[in-house]
Design a protein around this motif. Structure first.
Motif, PDB file in Angstrom:
ATOM      1  N   LEU A 117     -34.085  12.647  32.189  1.00 25.74           N
ATOM      2  CA  LEU A 117     -35.065  11.686  31.849  1.00 25.74           C
ATOM      3  C   LEU A 117     -36.865  13.555  31.393  1.00 25.74           C
ATOM      4  N   ASP A 118     -36.206  13.408  30.594  1.00 23.25           N
ATOM      5  CA  ASP A 118     -38.024  13.986  30.622  1.00 23.25           C
ATOM      6  C   ASP A 118     -39.216  13.642  30.637  1.00 23.25           C
ATOM      7  N   GLN A 119     -40.253  14.724  29.410  1.00 24.55           N
ATOM      8  CA  GLN A 119     -41.751  14.039  30.160  1.00 24.55           C
ATOM      9  C   GLN A 119     -42.044  13.639  29.033  1.00 24.55           C
ATOM     10  N   ASP A 120     -41.044  13.904  27.451  1.00 20.74           N
ATOM     11  CA  ASP A 120     -41.416  12.779  26.442  1.00 20.74           C
ATOM     12  C   ASP A 120     -40.387  12.065  25.940  1.00 20.74           C
ATOM     13  N   SER A 121     -39.956  11.350  27.242  1.00 24.89           N
ATOM     14  CA  SER A 121     -38.184  10.526  27.184  1.00 24.89           C
ATOM     15  C   SER A 121     -39.747   8.863  26.922  1.00 24.89           C
ATOM     16  N   SER A 122     -39.223   8.055  26.192  1.00 25.75           N
ATOM     17  CA  SER A 122     -39.882   6.622  25.738  1.00 25.75           C
ATOM     18  C   SER A 122     -39.795   5.473  26.293  1.00 25.75           C
ATOM     19  N   ILE A 123     -39.579   4.709  26.544  1.00 26.33           N
ATOM     20  CA  ILE A 123     -39.552   3.154  26.628  1.00 26.33           C
ATOM     21  C   ILE A 123     -39.153   2.475  25.225  1.00 26.33           C
ATOM     22  N   PHE A 124     -38.449   1.988  25.870  1.00 27.75           N
ATOM     23  CA  PHE A 124     -37.891   0.364  24.636  1.00 27.75           C
ATOM     24  C   PHE A 124     -39.240  -0.218  24.038  1.00 27.75           C
TER      25      PHE A 124
END
Length: 519
Positions: A391-398
């Motif tokens: 998990l990073d700061q740019d991870s997106s949710i579906f």
């Protein structure tokens, strides 16, 4: 390219495709009996006889082409489905490294382009070629049987026309690649404009961008204008050639008008000429489609050139994560971002990784997570840490409901626990009643709230190894404190490795690894 088309046909069904070709050949053969039927209708009309059965037969023959199109729809939709499925699978196998080096807009365009050209080839180009071939063979046999000399002249005329069309088409083909590149330049500009919209509109440089875009459109216009001019000239020459030769053949046939060379023979000659006038453009279109497909497949890395990357080893007899002489550099970069790194990290601890920008902190986590390949050295992980979540700061949710996002991928979360976590994280969303997708509630979810949902997914799923890259960057101080408390409470048996830039957060970790002192 041939492998791609072969795979599509294989998935659709080879025998079904063969049956379709056989049906098409027979249907077109029957279709080209029209001159005979028309002659018989005219003959019966002159004799004042009934033409009902012949008109009915002519109607059936004329309905064959729409029937072929109805049947071809099966293959058309199969190509649409399987082309995208094959390319999607290839995209997955190309891996994370391919995705981060290509813009998603370009990838979508390439997939749509390849799928479209595949459908176009099977829906239009293939039937046109079969149609021309069947007509030539059928009419050649009929004319040779009718009059040998007339048949030989017909064969020579048609053969020379086809050869001429092929050569002229291939000479135009050389310019198609250049034309496609100009179109690609225009499409890439759209994406570039969109990605830099903040800069463009904030400094009000729309006029500058308009001139750039206008120049690209002018370049595209000129290259396509010149290409089409050459194609039109070639078509005019082909048309003049076939019409001239056809008129000569018709005069010869009129001179030979006997019981063997009938009105139907004359109609066949006229009919074949009319149906062949577009052969050159159709032939060129096939090569244009093949070139576009080939270019798209190349951009999509198809077929995938598989390499034997070193794999992370999961071992039973170790109790620490071991990096042994690990080195890594990005493509087109001569400098190693990680160079001969050898460290050991304990299990079931909160470990912070710090260091200056460019020292490889994020790269290290991505290699450990399997997102980036191991180039040199090795990584050994205890076998009980085989469930990894990155998990990073740019991870997106579906773009799914909140509960679906948190349940991903196991779908076994305790709703009561989730509601409790929501309250602790001060998320004001009723997960039981709110069935909206994230896209539908996008405006009501801040970046920090989306990050909290991702964090709660991690807590609920309880992976064995968690890799975090600045996940608190979108959280305020209070939310960050809550986050670390949740880690301690719910993931006490999990190994957590986190890249940290906020020095005040280091107090929450058991160990701190500074890459500045190692690399």
């Amino acid at each position: 390219m041939l492998m791609f088309l072969k795979t599509i046909i294989s998935k659709t069904g080879k025998m079904k495709f063969i049956y379709y070709l056989i049906f098409m050949i027979i249907a077109y053969f029957i279709y080209y009996l029209q001159p005979y039927i028309l002659t018989m209708i005219i003959d019966r009309i002159t004799r004042r006889q009934s033409i009902t059965s012949l008109v009915l037969l002519l109607f059936i023959i004329m309905m064959i082409i729409p029937g072929i199109k109805i049947l071809s729809n099966y293959f058309l939709q199969s190509v649409r489905k399987y082309s995208k499925e094959i390319l999607w699978k290839n995209l997955e196998e190309s891996g994370y490294f391919y995705l981060i080096n290509h813009k998603i807009g370009n990838i979508q365009s390439y997939i749509n382009e390849v799928s479209f050209t595949g459908r176009k080839l099977l829906q239009e180009s293939l039937p046109e070629m079969v149609k021309a071939l069947v007509m030539i063979v059928a009419y050649t046999l009929i004319l040779v049987k009718s009059d040998l000399i007339l048949g030989v002249i017909y064969i020579f005329t048609i053969s020379s026309y086809l050869i001429l069309s092929a050569k002229l088409s291939l000479s135009s083909r050389k310019n198609i690649g250049t034309s496609l590149k100009k179109t690609a330049d225009v499409n890439e500009y759209w994406l570039d404009f969109y990605n830099n919209k903040d800069t463009i509109f904030s400094i009000k440089s729309q006029d500058i961008e308009y001139e750039i875009f206008k120049q690209k459109l002018d370049d595209e216009y000129k290259i396509y204008f010149d290409l089409q001019k050459k194609i039109n000239r070639a078509t005019l020459f082909q048309q003049g050639y076939i019409v001239t030769m056809a008129i000569g053949i018709i005069f010869i046939a009129m001179e030979k008008m006997t019981a063997s060379v009938s009105l139907s023979t004359i109609l066949i000659l006229i009919y074949s000429i009319i149906n062949l006038t577009n052969f050159g453009s159709k032939y060129l279109e096939i090569f244009e489609l093949l070139d576009r497909m080939k270019a798209g497949l190349r951009k999509l890395n198809y077929p995938l050139k598989k390499t034997k990357d070193k794999k992370i080893e999961f071992l039973n007899d170790i109790d620490r994560i071991e990096f042994d002489h690990l080195s890594f550099k990005y493509p087109n970069n001569t400098k190693y971002i990680l160079n001969d790194l050898s460290i050991n990290l304990p299990k079931k601890k909160l470990i912070a990784i710090t260091g200056a920008n460019g020292k490889g902190k994020s790269t290290l986590l991505k290699i450990l997570s399997g997102l980036l390949p191991i180039q040199d050295g090795s990584i050994k992980i205890p076998s009980d840490l085989n469930e990894i979540m990155y998990l990073d700061q740019d991870s997106s949710i579906f773009n799914r409901s909140v509960i679906e996002n948190i349940n991903y991928p196991k779908q076994k979360a305790d709703l009561e626990q989730i509601e409790q976590l929501f309250r602790k994280f001060k998320l004001k969303i009723n997960i039981l009643t709110d069935k909206r997708t994230v896209g539908e509630m996008k405006k009501s979810l801040s970046g920090g709230e989306q990050q909290k949902i991702l964090i709660l997914r991690m807590i609920v799923q309880k992976p064995k190894l968690v890799l975090l890259d600045e996940v608190t960057s979108n959280l305020d101080t209070e939310s960050s404190k809550i986050f670390y408390k949740l880690l301690r409470k719910y993931l006490s048996d999990t190994t957590v490795i986190a890249v940290i830039h906020k020095q005040n957060e280091l107090v929450y970790f058991d160990e701190v690894l500074n890459l500045d002192s190692l690399i």
